[in-house]
Design an enzyme around this catalytic site. Sequence first.
Site, short mmCIF file in Angstrom:
data_model
loop_
_atom_site.label_atom_id
_atom_site.label_comp_id
_atom_site.label_asym_id
_atom_site.label_seq_id
_atom_site.Cartn_x
_atom_site.Cartn_y
_atom_site.Cartn_z
N LYS A 39 1.04 -1.05 0.08
CA LYS A 39 -0.01 -0.09 0.06
C LYS A 39 0.95 1.15 -0.10
CE LYS A 39 -3.84 2.00 2.64
NZ LYS A 39 -4.69 1.72 3.91
N SER A 56 -9.62 1.32 3.00
CA SER A 56 -8.85 2.03 1.98
C SER A 56 -7.87 1.45 1.42
CB SER A 56 -8.16 3.50 3.05
OG SER A 56 -7.19 2.61 3.84
N SER A 83 -9.80 -0.96 7.11
CA SER A 83 -9.03 -0.53 5.81
C SER A 83 -8.31 -1.83 5.27
CB SER A 83 -8.16 0.47 5.75
OG SER A 83 -8.76 1.68 5.80
#
Lengths: 447, 469
Positions: free
Chosen positions: B84, B159, B183
């Site tokens: 990420k 997310s 997330s």
Amino acid sequence: MRYTPVIGLEVHIELSTKSKMFCGCLADHFAKKPNTQTCPICLGLPGALPFPNKLAIEDTIKLGLAFNCNINRFSKFDRKHYFYPDLPKGYQISQYDLPLCVNGQYVLSSGKKVGISRIHLEEDTGKLIHQIVNGKRVSLIDFNRSGVALVEMVTAPDFHDVSDAVEFLKETQTIVRYLGVSGADMEKGSMRLEANLSLADESIDLSKGELPNYKVELKNINSFRFLEKAVKAEIERQSTLLEAGEAVLQETRGYDETKNTTFSQRSKEDAKDYRYFPEPDIPPLRFTDEEIEKIKSSLPEMPSDKRKRYVEVFGLPMNYATILASDITRAEYFERAVFIGSKHNVGPKTVADLMVNKYLDSEYDDPESLVKKIVELTKKEYASAKEVQEAIEEVIREQEKAVNDYRNGKGAVVGFLIGMTQKKLKGRGDPKMVMNRLISYLNSVVK
Amino acid sequence: MTMDIPSTINETRYGLLSKKYKVVDLINAYLAKIARYDGEINSFITVCEENAYKGAKKADALISELGEKAFQDYPLLGCVVAHKDVFITEGIRTTAASKVLDSYVPCYSATAVKRLDDAGAICIGKLNCDAWAHGSSGENSQFGATKNPWNLEYVPGGSSSGSGAALAADFCLLSTGTDTCGSVRLPSNYCGVVGLKPTYGAISRYGVIAMASSLDTVGPMAKTVEDVEMMFKVLSGPDAKDATIASVKYQSKSSSFKIGIPKEFFGEGLDDEVRNNLDSVIQIYKKLGVDFVDVSLPSTKYAISVYYVIQPAEVSSNLARYDGIRYGNSRDAFGDEAKRRIMLGTYVLSSGYYDAYYLKAMKVRTLIRKEVSVVFEKVDAVIAPVAPTPPFKIGAKANDPLQMYLTDIYAATANLSGIPSIAIPSGFTKNGLPLGFQLMGPRFSESLLFDLGKKYHKEISYKPSVAKL
């Protein structure tokens, strides 16, 4: 009208720990090439986290104990937010409502007591350097100082005389150096002073804890002497305003050394909202009684105790005690010299005298050689018994009048005759021998 | 060249040892797939070919030199991972999916990145996400929304949107995410992969761009529970750079599991397909001899409210360092959601409001934590949906932040109380979108959650599936 100054002090002390407060970078930033002692943590780079320096926490507790503070068994760090180019995270890691040390007390030499409100630990900021580069005025940032452990001590507004404030600050510097937690060097910025000041008129009962309804903060003061001057100048400014029936604005003022006046820097309306909240990256700190006790037992004798001991045990005058105790290295040297001297018939007063007046300690690296020198200086080559006898006989011949007085019962002339004898011996006469021989010879003469 | 991309660490290892392919072939295959399909899916912000080939060369050399022994020293040797884009990677652009950092190349690497590197994993790129990890759908990325590989009209969950989507599309074998309020779990759930939100304090956060520091966790994501467990082993444990990490011995138990069903998580607003799927999961566990009991977590109804006070407060603080002096962009480069959270957070921390908002939220947080620990005195784990609905369409909630915030209603409890939770795939909707559930356990009970997850997948003979592109 008579006004009583109400003065509180804020002292920042940069700790001399090897590494910074929250990272492994070297903390000693004085005169280092800019931005050579930095890492992601003290630069506040994305993703970096603080890891607290245990020694810095212990040093702060030491300072708190030296000022008789209560050590919070549960303490924590908080974030204090403001934007400034030298603060790379946009917040400073500090302590808000649970500082390491609270409610201390210090007793001034006059016996007056001063409250220590709190002592907390935080991180120092970077430094802005305003320069002209290629003809342009620019502001550069040096982050070497960023993240260095910084202690803040806040006193209660208990000073009513600027000389008390200066005494306290000097003593604080001495104590900090005794503890070995900082050089507390104002030229290097490792000790920084701030004062807050207001004037109380007779309607305010300070003894009941009442305070004036305003205070002015004095910042940017970099020596004890300037603090004294700044406070005096500010007292004068405020009393002039109050005399004229005007109110004194609550604000932050700086001190102009050349004009010897204070000037406004920031008014109350600009007061910052720091939006404190507990620093989530550092778990709260918990201390056991044993841990605090252990730190306490590691503290050296405090300067005030030393001075007291020098006066009471060694019989030194207070001004000698103060001079010797003002520097722990010198005090330790003195004490060692006294100990060694006691085996050689050299008393503490002699050692103190030679150190204070002749700075002999600066000539001899170790107390042993100092004492050796003192013994040499004080040891006398006494005149021989024959020399003494000859001198006495000479004196008696010369001082007919004195001998007659003695014959008539004036015993006091013996002292005079001893003096005359010593003069002939150039002071080399063993006092006991001179006295005994003089008296017996005198008696044989007057018989 | 076309080849079957392996879907687990074991398959990868087997293929490499049996010389079916080399690591460099794997890299070729992944990069080809990314080049062909990621233009549309948009799961990567940065693909680092050079880094991947460099890693492949090193890994192939190790394998040919040491053979099987290489895998003892490097448990993730040859495994392709993508991070990420909130994980700081030395020399590789790291943006947090925000224009504020669009050209930021860090000078150091996150602890998690280093540990995976040291275990032999190869980083192939940096994954899209909601900017600063603010969001539940991936739509808040300033580099464009990520699409769900199972149906490109749907969100992949956020997310860590790219972390879920890249796994579902077979762009990498393993991925990392962060979970501040679901997330990791939400994109795992919406993309049909396994994701762990670990105990707060289990995996170092050093070098992970902070969102809300008291809630942020670093989460491993993969296609099977076994692989997530392997990643967890590599990632967890003390780090001299994160003061919140505990040294723990992770333990499970062998029999007589008891799972709690919190009635607050199965009430109104829960989609029927999600509910029915959960029921079938519970039936399978019952068949395996696991006991279920009803439990109650009454204060969890405040979880989202509490979260939306604490989180923006910490966000406003953590984003203060992007002050326009460094990183090349000023604060107006922040997107709407970041600005919204900065303002909310600044407000709740302001003097005069702190007690009414932040302090009160912290008190309720303590209450939730207490209720959770009481529940875990009675049960080993708690089962719950990950989100109230299956994946929703791109744009469906984008203009209604409050509706979007409610996506995380079942996620917040684990973050607020610091407990671990694993999201496990458990089938598909009738429209072919992934379904799943989460298992939460007491602090540091990751081993137990892995065991429960593996039990379920073993019983249903779970085979990871890849979205048809």
